[in-house]
Design a protein around this motif. Structure first.
Motif, PDB file in Angstrom:
ATOM      1  N   GLN A   3     -24.741  15.073 -29.406  1.00 15.71           N
ATOM      2  CA  GLN A   3     -25.131  13.797 -30.108  1.00 15.71           C
ATOM      3  C   GLN A   3     -24.668  12.745 -29.534  1.00 15.71           C
ATOM      4  OE1 GLN A   3     -23.759  14.826 -34.132  1.00 15.71           O
ATOM      5  NE2 GLN A   3     -25.739  15.769 -34.862  1.00 15.71           N
ATOM      6  N   LEU A   4     -25.443  11.518 -29.898  1.00 13.05           N
ATOM      7  CA  LEU A   4     -25.260  10.392 -29.129  1.00 13.05           C
ATOM      8  C   LEU A   4     -25.037   9.279 -30.009  1.00 13.05           C
ATOM      9  CD1 LEU A   4     -27.922  10.899 -26.376  1.00 13.05           C
ATOM     10  CD2 LEU A   4     -25.357  11.381 -25.969  1.00 13.05           C
ATOM     11  N   THR A  27     -20.941  19.258 -24.935  1.00 11.59           N
ATOM     12  CA  THR A  27     -20.722  19.313 -23.589  1.00 11.59           C
ATOM     13  C   THR A  27     -21.864  18.681 -22.788  1.00 11.59           C
ATOM     14  OG1 THR A  27     -19.467  21.423 -24.104  1.00 11.59           O
ATOM     15  CG2 THR A  27     -20.420  21.272 -21.650  1.00 11.59           C
ATOM     16  N   LEU A  28     -21.407  18.065 -21.773  1.00 10.26           N
ATOM     17  CA  LEU A  28     -22.361  17.355 -20.968  1.00 10.26           C
ATOM     18  C   LEU A  28     -22.550  17.763 -19.704  1.00 10.26           C
ATOM     19  CD1 LEU A  28     -21.563  13.785 -22.069  1.00 10.26           C
ATOM     20  CD2 LEU A  28     -23.526  14.669 -22.687  1.00 10.26           C
ATOM     21  N   SER A  29     -21.826  18.794 -19.240  1.00 13.38           N
ATOM     22  CA  SER A  29     -21.887  19.555 -17.983  1.00 13.38           C
ATOM     23  C   SER A  29     -23.237  19.518 -17.298  1.00 13.38           C
ATOM     24  CB  SER A  29     -20.847  20.728 -17.787  1.00 13.38           C
ATOM     25  OG  SER A  29     -19.783  20.375 -18.439  1.00 13.38           O
ATOM     26  N   TYR A  30     -24.048  19.955 -18.213  1.00 13.61           N
ATOM     27  CA  TYR A  30     -25.381  20.450 -17.532  1.00 13.61           C
ATOM     28  C   TYR A  30     -26.554  19.229 -17.522  1.00 13.61           C
ATOM     29  CZ  TYR A  30     -22.997  24.667 -16.947  1.00 13.61           C
ATOM     30  OH  TYR A  30     -21.866  25.622 -16.925  1.00 13.61           O
ATOM     31  N   TYR A  31     -25.865  18.205 -18.007  1.00 13.15           N
ATOM     32  CA  TYR A  31     -26.966  17.094 -18.523  1.00 13.15           C
ATOM     33  C   TYR A  31     -27.153  15.879 -17.801  1.00 13.15           C
ATOM     34  CZ  TYR A  31     -27.552  19.579 -22.671  1.00 13.15           C
ATOM     35  OH  TYR A  31     -27.940  20.590 -23.813  1.00 13.15           O
ATOM     36  N   VAL A  32     -28.131  15.085 -17.747  1.00 11.65           N
ATOM     37  CA  VAL A  32     -28.131  13.970 -17.258  1.00 11.65           C
ATOM     38  C   VAL A  32     -27.945  12.943 -18.523  1.00 11.65           C
ATOM     39  CG1 VAL A  32     -29.730  12.211 -16.224  1.00 11.65           C
ATOM     40  CG2 VAL A  32     -29.612  14.425 -15.460  1.00 11.65           C
ATOM     41  N   VAL A  33     -27.212  12.155 -18.214  1.00  8.53           N
ATOM     42  CA  VAL A  33     -27.041  10.996 -19.487  1.00  8.53           C
ATOM     43  C   VAL A  33     -27.778   9.652 -19.024  1.00  8.53           C
ATOM     44  CG1 VAL A  33     -25.599   9.719 -20.973  1.00  8.53           C
ATOM     45  CG2 VAL A  33     -25.065  11.671 -20.315  1.00  8.53           C
ATOM     46  N   GLY A  34     -28.842   9.138 -19.737  1.00 11.49           N
ATOM     47  CA  GLY A  34     -29.563   7.801 -19.362  1.00 11.49           C
ATOM     48  C   GLY A  34     -29.619   6.600 -20.250  1.00 11.49           C
ATOM     49  N   TYR A  94     -31.723   2.545 -25.597  1.00 12.03           N
ATOM     50  CA  TYR A  94     -31.137   3.992 -26.017  1.00 12.03           C
ATOM     51  C   TYR A  94     -30.224   4.530 -24.946  1.00 12.03           C
ATOM     52  CZ  TYR A  94     -34.669   3.099 -29.475  1.00 12.03           C
ATOM     53  OH  TYR A  94     -35.792   2.713 -30.397  1.00 12.03           O
ATOM     54  N   CYS A  95     -29.322   5.451 -25.416  1.00 14.36           N
ATOM     55  CA  CYS A  95     -28.637   6.584 -24.744  1.00 14.36           C
ATOM     56  C   CYS A  95     -29.344   7.724 -24.986  1.00 14.36           C
ATOM     57  CB  CYS A  95     -27.278   6.438 -24.982  1.00 14.36           C
ATOM     58  SG  CYS A  95     -26.415   7.482 -24.122  1.00 14.36           S
ATOM     59  N   ALA A  96     -29.713   8.545 -24.051  1.00  9.91           N
ATOM     60  CA  ALA A  96     -30.415   9.827 -24.079  1.00  9.91           C
ATOM     61  C   ALA A  96     -30.004  10.580 -23.168  1.00  9.91           C
ATOM     62  CB  ALA A  96     -31.879   9.596 -24.038  1.00  9.91           C
ATOM     63  N   THR A  97     -30.252  12.006 -23.439  1.00  8.08           N
ATOM     64  CA  THR A  97     -29.741  13.391 -22.535  1.00  8.08           C
ATOM     65  C   THR A  97     -30.912  14.045 -22.172  1.00  8.08           C
ATOM     66  OG1 THR A  97     -28.939  14.481 -24.163  1.00  8.08           O
ATOM     67  CG2 THR A  97     -27.417  13.160 -23.362  1.00  8.08           C
ATOM     68  N   TRP A 108     -31.593  11.657 -28.505  1.00  2.22           N
ATOM     69  CA  TRP A 108     -31.433  10.230 -28.344  1.00  2.22           C
ATOM     70  C   TRP A 108     -30.688   9.765 -29.252  1.00  2.22           C
ATOM     71  CZ3 TRP A 108     -34.868   7.264 -25.426  1.00  2.22           C
ATOM     72  CH2 TRP A 108     -35.985   7.942 -24.720  1.00  2.22           C
ATOM     73  N   GLY A 109     -29.864   8.756 -28.890  1.00  2.00           N
ATOM     74  CA  GLY A 109     -29.100   7.866 -29.832  1.00  2.00           C
ATOM     75  C   GLY A 109     -30.113   7.129 -30.826  1.00  2.00           C
TER      76      GLY A 109
END
Length: 118
Positions: A3-4, A27-34, A94-97, A108-109
């Protein structure tokens, strides 16, 4: 699930700076945060992104040299530092993963409004 929550938007004059924050839970280890932005009448644009596992970053040409992206691993937070803001930067940010390797952002946030007056 991740959640963002974004924060840091506002109304500023051209030339000012703002820093947006994206606090992520999970956990964000396997994500791209944009960071993406959507302006009225314009297509959504990926402004910046970071691959959490290796720290590699992307900055769009439209903001290169003015925006920087950083992260605080301990706080699970991604920052978008914006300098020399222009009226054309006005948008909802927006922040998104997305999982690494995926094309589309899937979580999405709520978004934060940035308005730059001339």
């Amino acid at each position: 699930q991740v959640q963002l929550a974004e924060s840091g938007g506002g109304l500023v004059q051209a030339g000012a700076s703002l820093r947006l924050s994206c606090l992520a839970s999970g956990t964000l280890s396997y994500y791209v945060v944009g960071w993406l932005r959507q302006a009225p009448g314009k297509e959504r644009e990926v402004v910046a992104a970071v691959s959490w596992s290796d720290g590699s970053t992307y900055i769009a040409d439209s903001v290169k040299g003015r925006f920087t992206l950083s992260r605080d691993n301990a706080r699970n937070t991604v920052y978008l530092q914006m300098y020399s803001l222009k009226p054309e930067d006005t948008a909802v940010y927006y922040c998104a993963t997305k999982p690494r390797g995926e094309k589309e952002y899937s979580r999405w946030g709520q978004g934060t409004q940035v308005t730059v007056s001339s």
